[in-house]
Scaffold this active site. Sequence first.
Site, PDB file in Angstrom:
ATOM      1  N   CYS A   1     -17.412  37.549  21.906  1.00 30.78           N
ATOM      2  CA  CYS A   1     -17.053  38.162  20.713  1.00 30.78           C
ATOM      3  C   CYS A   1     -15.716  38.945  20.662  1.00 30.78           C
ATOM      4  O   CYS A   1     -15.179  39.254  21.646  1.00 30.78           O
ATOM      5  CB  CYS A   1     -18.327  39.171  20.229  1.00 30.78           C
ATOM      6  SG  CYS A   1     -19.773  38.349  20.184  1.00 30.78           S
TER       7      CYS A   1
ATOM      8  N   GLY B   1     -14.386  34.131  18.632  1.00 30.25           N
ATOM      9  CA  GLY B   1     -15.839  34.091  18.034  1.00 30.25           C
ATOM     10  C   GLY B   1     -15.420  33.243  16.849  1.00 30.25           C
ATOM     11  O   GLY B   1     -14.755  34.060  15.763  1.00 30.25           O
TER      12      GLY B   1
ATOM     13  N   ASN C   1     -19.364  43.673  22.028  1.00 34.79           N
ATOM     14  CA  ASN C   1     -18.836  42.202  22.753  1.00 34.79           C
ATOM     15  C   ASN C   1     -19.294  42.318  24.234  1.00 34.79           C
ATOM     16  O   ASN C   1     -19.122  43.662  24.958  1.00 34.79           O
ATOM     17  CB  ASN C   1     -17.457  42.412  22.761  1.00 34.79           C
ATOM     18  CG  ASN C   1     -16.738  41.348  23.848  1.00 34.79           C
ATOM     19  OD1 ASN C   1     -15.445  41.442  24.064  1.00 34.79           O
ATOM     20  ND2 ASN C   1     -17.219  40.003  23.857  1.00 34.79           N
ATOM     21  N   GLY C   2     -20.017  41.288  24.761  1.00 37.93           N
ATOM     22  CA  GLY C   2     -20.458  41.357  25.875  1.00 37.93           C
ATOM     23  C   GLY C   2     -21.834  40.904  26.066  1.00 37.93           C
ATOM     24  O   GLY C   2     -22.179  40.245  24.959  1.00 37.93           O
TER      25      GLY C   2
ATOM     26  N   TYR D   1      -9.075  31.643  30.376  1.00 36.80           N
ATOM     27  CA  TYR D   1      -9.299  30.801  29.332  1.00 36.80           C
ATOM     28  C   TYR D   1      -9.317  31.628  28.135  1.00 36.80           C
ATOM     29  O   TYR D   1      -8.846  31.230  26.883  1.00 36.80           O
ATOM     30  CB  TYR D   1     -10.420  30.019  29.325  1.00 36.80           C
ATOM     31  CG  TYR D   1     -11.093  29.326  28.219  1.00 36.80           C
ATOM     32  CD1 TYR D   1     -10.334  28.205  27.782  1.00 36.80           C
ATOM     33  CD2 TYR D   1     -12.119  29.847  27.390  1.00 36.80           C
ATOM     34  CE1 TYR D   1     -11.016  27.698  26.491  1.00 36.80           C
ATOM     35  CE2 TYR D   1     -12.568  29.307  26.373  1.00 36.80           C
ATOM     36  CZ  TYR D   1     -12.135  28.128  25.979  1.00 36.80           C
ATOM     37  OH  TYR D   1     -12.599  27.512  24.602  1.00 36.80           O
TER      38      TYR D   1
HETATM   39  P1  AMP Z   1     -15.708  19.790  29.729  1.00 38.51           P
HETATM   40  O1  AMP Z   1     -14.763  18.855  30.062  1.00 38.51           O
HETATM   41  O2  AMP Z   1     -16.431  19.492  28.877  1.00 38.51           O
HETATM   42  O3  AMP Z   1     -16.009  20.805  30.676  1.00 38.51           O
HETATM   43  O4  AMP Z   1     -14.563  20.992  28.703  1.00 38.51           O
HETATM   44  C1  AMP Z   1     -13.563  21.482  29.428  1.00 38.51           C
HETATM   45  C2  AMP Z   1     -12.666  22.245  28.374  1.00 38.51           C
HETATM   46  O5  AMP Z   1     -13.315  23.382  27.658  1.00 38.51           O
HETATM   47  C3  AMP Z   1     -11.496  22.888  28.776  1.00 38.51           C
HETATM   48  O6  AMP Z   1     -10.373  22.327  28.144  1.00 38.51           O
HETATM   49  C4  AMP Z   1     -11.582  24.331  28.564  1.00 38.51           C
HETATM   50  O7  AMP Z   1     -10.480  25.059  28.081  1.00 38.51           O
HETATM   51  C5  AMP Z   1     -12.764  24.369  27.717  1.00 38.51           C
HETATM   52  N1  AMP Z   1     -13.594  25.561  27.786  1.00 38.51           N
HETATM   53  C6  AMP Z   1     -13.782  26.434  29.156  1.00 38.51           C
HETATM   54  N2  AMP Z   1     -14.579  27.413  29.045  1.00 38.51           N
HETATM   55  C7  AMP Z   1     -15.179  27.165  27.650  1.00 38.51           C
HETATM   56  C8  AMP Z   1     -16.239  27.830  27.203  1.00 38.51           C
HETATM   57  N3  AMP Z   1     -16.892  29.098  27.696  1.00 38.51           N
HETATM   58  N4  AMP Z   1     -16.541  27.675  25.839  1.00 38.51           N
HETATM   59  C9  AMP Z   1     -16.043  26.330  25.284  1.00 38.51           C
HETATM   60  N5  AMP Z   1     -15.134  25.706  25.981  1.00 38.51           N
HETATM   61  C10 AMP Z   1     -14.552  26.052  27.229  1.00 38.51           C
END
Ligand code: AMP
Length: 458
Positions: A2, A28, A102-103, A244
Amino acid sequence: MCGIFGVFGVKNAANYIYFGLYALQHRGQESVGIAVFDGKKIREWKNLGLVSEVFNEEILKNLPGSIGIGHVRYSTTGLTILQNVQPFCVNFAKKTIAIAHNGNLVNAYQIRCKLEEEGHIFQTTMDSEVIVHLIAKNHKKGIISAICETMKKIRGAYSVLLLYENSLIAFRDPWGFRPLSLGILDGGYIISSETCAFDLIGVQYLRDIEPGEVLVIDKEGPQSFKVFEKDEIKLSHCIFEFIYFSRPDSYIFGKNVYIVRKNLGRNLYKECPLSADFVMPFPDSGNYAAIGYAQASGLPLEFGMIRNHYIGRTFIQPSEKIRDISVKIKLNPVKDILKNKEIIIIDDSLVRGTTSRDRLKSIKEAGAKNIHFLLSCPPIRFPCFFGIDFPTASELIAAKHNVEEIRRFLDIKTLYYLSIEGLLSAVEELKDRVCLACFTGEYPLEVDFTFRKDIAEI
Ligand code: AMP
């Protein structure tokens, strides 16, 4: 995950909170809310949706006051329903309190069950609600003692803002999992999850809220309280904020995210120096590591996939005929750039592997010859209990498969993950102060592997 944003002592606080939340929207997208204190009472407005969907000028006009807090939500405990939208506002002992958190707490459910046995009635299914209950339970000793007692009981990740009578209160867990920064604006104070929100409204950064600190801001100015002894503070900043989550223009835990991501790309080149026609990111998550790799290698950088920046929710279910719409609606390959080329593609991470496989497939269909796929973090093998929405281990591709199996699943020439050493060297002096649990399984505090996001749902 968040985003939280607070204002003390600035006229029309709601307008600033609105812009602050706008800058934190990446943290979020499920729901948003603002609560302000007008000198007499707290008013709030919140709903499911994006900042721009939930608020307009008229609504902000009806939120007068110079103290307030706001929240954008990406749930990790409690479902995406209206009752779980924050700030969460309660009345007790003739006082109103609003909280933005957040957390993710790791012992919230145990505390909740105990409180329920004592007769407490919960209104939501969020972990954050136990914080308010514990504060209310101890409020007779004064708000600061009540917060200190609460911080001694709750475990996990919490960067919290409270709106309490004429004060804005911030507190942060002793591990420092999530970022939280303090700044000044026109003689008032601003607190934000990330500093990118400061830039937007011209706030001058002062410092971070310290791990284990309670900061109370009222008409006397800011007063800081330390809750834990030095040996109780074991810093474990979330490294995924750098990889990320945070925005590249933010400074978190004292470092600029853009620079760290570029370092990750540079380290990827040191560990895996390949030759190819060019380097490209999966935008936007891979952009800055790709720049780092391209600069270190001297290879050209191209954008072989173009991102549509205007995606809200799509209501029409794709038919068989347009089955790959879910990939192409977000990222569309540029055929003339990709055709017959050997390419190094950089992204930040692989979670389930399914999105990446679809994207790589569409790159191949556009005519790319050989694909090397490089990730700027190590394999994610363990779930996160501190606020990143990583699924259970069974859904994490690297928990079940080795690198060669994943390469075959993705159907590409090379798959390479950055090493832990490469990751740590990118964050330089923070290397002994980060949480790596999603890669190593070494959690900085005890966690419950049976935890589910909907643990408190009926
Ligand atoms: P996947 O191939 O389905 O594992 O998705 C990988 C993509 O999801 C990468 O481009 C990441 O930037 C993104 N990603 C990484 N962590 C998360 C997260 N916690 N929630 C949503 N997307 C994510």
